[in-house]
Design an enzyme around this catalytic site. Sequence first.
Site, short mmCIF file in Angstrom:
data_model
loop_
_atom_site.label_atom_id
_atom_site.label_comp_id
_atom_site.label_asym_id
_atom_site.label_seq_id
_atom_site.Cartn_x
_atom_site.Cartn_y
_atom_site.Cartn_z
CE LYS A 66 -3.21 -1.02 -0.73
NZ LYS A 66 -3.36 -1.97 -2.02
N GLY A 68 2.42 2.35 -2.85
CA GLY A 68 2.58 2.82 -4.33
C GLY A 68 3.27 1.64 -5.28
CD1 TRP A 71 2.29 5.53 -10.79
CD2 TRP A 71 2.38 6.51 -8.85
NE1 TRP A 71 2.53 7.01 -10.90
CE2 TRP A 71 2.55 7.55 -9.85
CE3 TRP A 71 2.65 7.15 -7.64
CZ2 TRP A 71 2.99 9.08 -9.66
CZ3 TRP A 71 2.86 8.44 -7.29
CH2 TRP A 71 2.94 9.39 -8.24
CG HIS A 134 4.80 -6.56 -1.08
ND1 HIS A 134 4.72 -5.30 -1.55
CD2 HIS A 134 3.48 -6.94 -1.51
CE1 HIS A 134 3.58 -5.00 -2.10
NE2 HIS A 134 2.91 -5.97 -2.01
CE LYS A 289 -11.11 9.44 -0.47
NZ LYS A 289 -11.42 10.46 0.84
P1 A3P Z 1 -4.89 4.95 -1.48
O1 A3P Z 1 -5.61 3.71 -1.04
O2 A3P Z 1 -4.48 5.90 -0.53
O3 A3P Z 1 -5.87 5.50 -2.63
P2 A3P Z 1 -0.20 -0.47 -3.64
O4 A3P Z 1 0.01 -0.45 -5.08
O5 A3P Z 1 1.23 -0.56 -3.07
O6 A3P Z 1 -1.23 -1.54 -3.30
O7 A3P Z 1 -0.81 1.01 -3.06
C1 A3P Z 1 -1.96 1.30 -3.24
C2 A3P Z 1 -2.13 3.15 -3.14
O8 A3P Z 1 -1.60 3.61 -4.23
C3 A3P Z 1 -3.58 3.32 -3.17
O9 A3P Z 1 -3.46 4.49 -2.21
C4 A3P Z 1 -3.81 3.64 -4.43
O10 A3P Z 1 -4.87 4.40 -4.90
C5 A3P Z 1 -2.72 4.39 -5.11
N1 A3P Z 1 -2.31 4.16 -6.26
C6 A3P Z 1 -2.49 3.30 -7.33
N2 A3P Z 1 -2.08 3.60 -8.57
C7 A3P Z 1 -1.71 4.86 -8.19
C8 A3P Z 1 -1.21 5.91 -9.36
N3 A3P Z 1 -0.93 5.49 -10.65
N4 A3P Z 1 -0.77 7.07 -8.95
C9 A3P Z 1 -0.78 7.19 -7.68
N5 A3P Z 1 -1.12 6.64 -6.69
C10 A3P Z 1 -1.94 5.15 -7.23
#
Ligand code: A3P
Length: 326
Positions: A66, A68, A71, A134, A289
């Site tokens: 969680k 990023g 991304w 992870h 979000k």
């Molecule tokens: P939120 O829950 O705060 O919205 P992971 O990819 O490690 O599981 O992390 C998930 C988090 O990254 C979530 O945060 C998600 O919305 C956010 N996320 C996913 N894709 C993204 C993107 N392209 N740019 C920025 N944040 C992103």
Amino acid sequence: MASTEGPYEEEKLLLSTLPKDTGWQSQHLYLFQGFWCPSFHLQGVNSFQKHFQAKDNDVIVAAFPKSGTTWLKALTFSILNRQRFSPSHNHPLLTSISHELVPFLEFIFHPHNLQYKRPYPLKDMTEPRLFATHIPFPSLSNSIKDSNCKIVYICRNPFDTFVSAWVFFNKIKPHSLHDLTIEESLEKYCKGICGYGPHWDHMLGYWKQSRATPNKVLFLKYEELKEDVNFYVKRVAEFLDCPFTEEEESNGVIESIIKLCSFDKMKNLEVNKSGTIDRNIEKKYFFRKGEIGDWVNYFSPAMIDKLSKTIEEKLRGSGLSFKTCS
Ligand code: A3P
């Protein structure tokens, strides 16, 4: 939600010797090599450590859950493969979530993994191979540590990481999992009890390694990436020895990659809005979000005090800090 199959005899023996906690994220977490490993990942971690052979040109995206990961996987995939796939035309990210394009090492080696083919066709992968994990730095396989492969790590301020995890795991947890309040979950998180936690140890492991061997580990923060994604996309490309040429820059390749991987673009792609991956997890849950500071909508003053003090204590003297947590 599909159930995970039971562990083999060897793993059963291992599990019986490990400290265990009832997770707020998964059925059980086991304290394995100093981190809390979700029960359904342990076989994969164990098998990855034994069998994975890194190549010098491998690239690994590493992250605490969680922070990023989705991304950074998309960005790194697009940067590395920009000669094969134009970011503005028929790109694989338009038809596959980044988790399908960049496999987790601990999932590839899991004997009952539902997401990837078994055995995973490692030898058919195009080079440079791109993986994700992870797993904390100390528990990576020796071949990763000893080879010249590179690691791009992303961390995120613990307030937002906790909230993102709280929302995500409440959506995907099995019905049988005991419901904890957000306060009870934060108590566990502050004790380090969460998948791949303690979170601070995870960040500090990669942080220290990035300072000791800056050519091996690039340490990024979600907040900084959001604030100046152009700078960090170039930084990642330089770190991976594939800097953007002047021609690419003037042709807008960097901007196309940023746009393709942006939160709004990814969240609204049909491929990410419907369907599931791995253990029947809805793909849309990976895009919530994508903001900095959403934690203010979840934290009471007592929770702010608790987590602030914990972070201050755990990161003190390390040189690692987060703007949004003060
Ligand atoms: P939120 O829950 O705060 O919205 P992971 O990819 O490690 O599981 O992390 C998930 C988090 O990254 C979530 O945060 C998600 O919305 C956010 N996320 C996913 N894709 C993204 C993107 N392209 N740019 C920025 N944040 C992103």
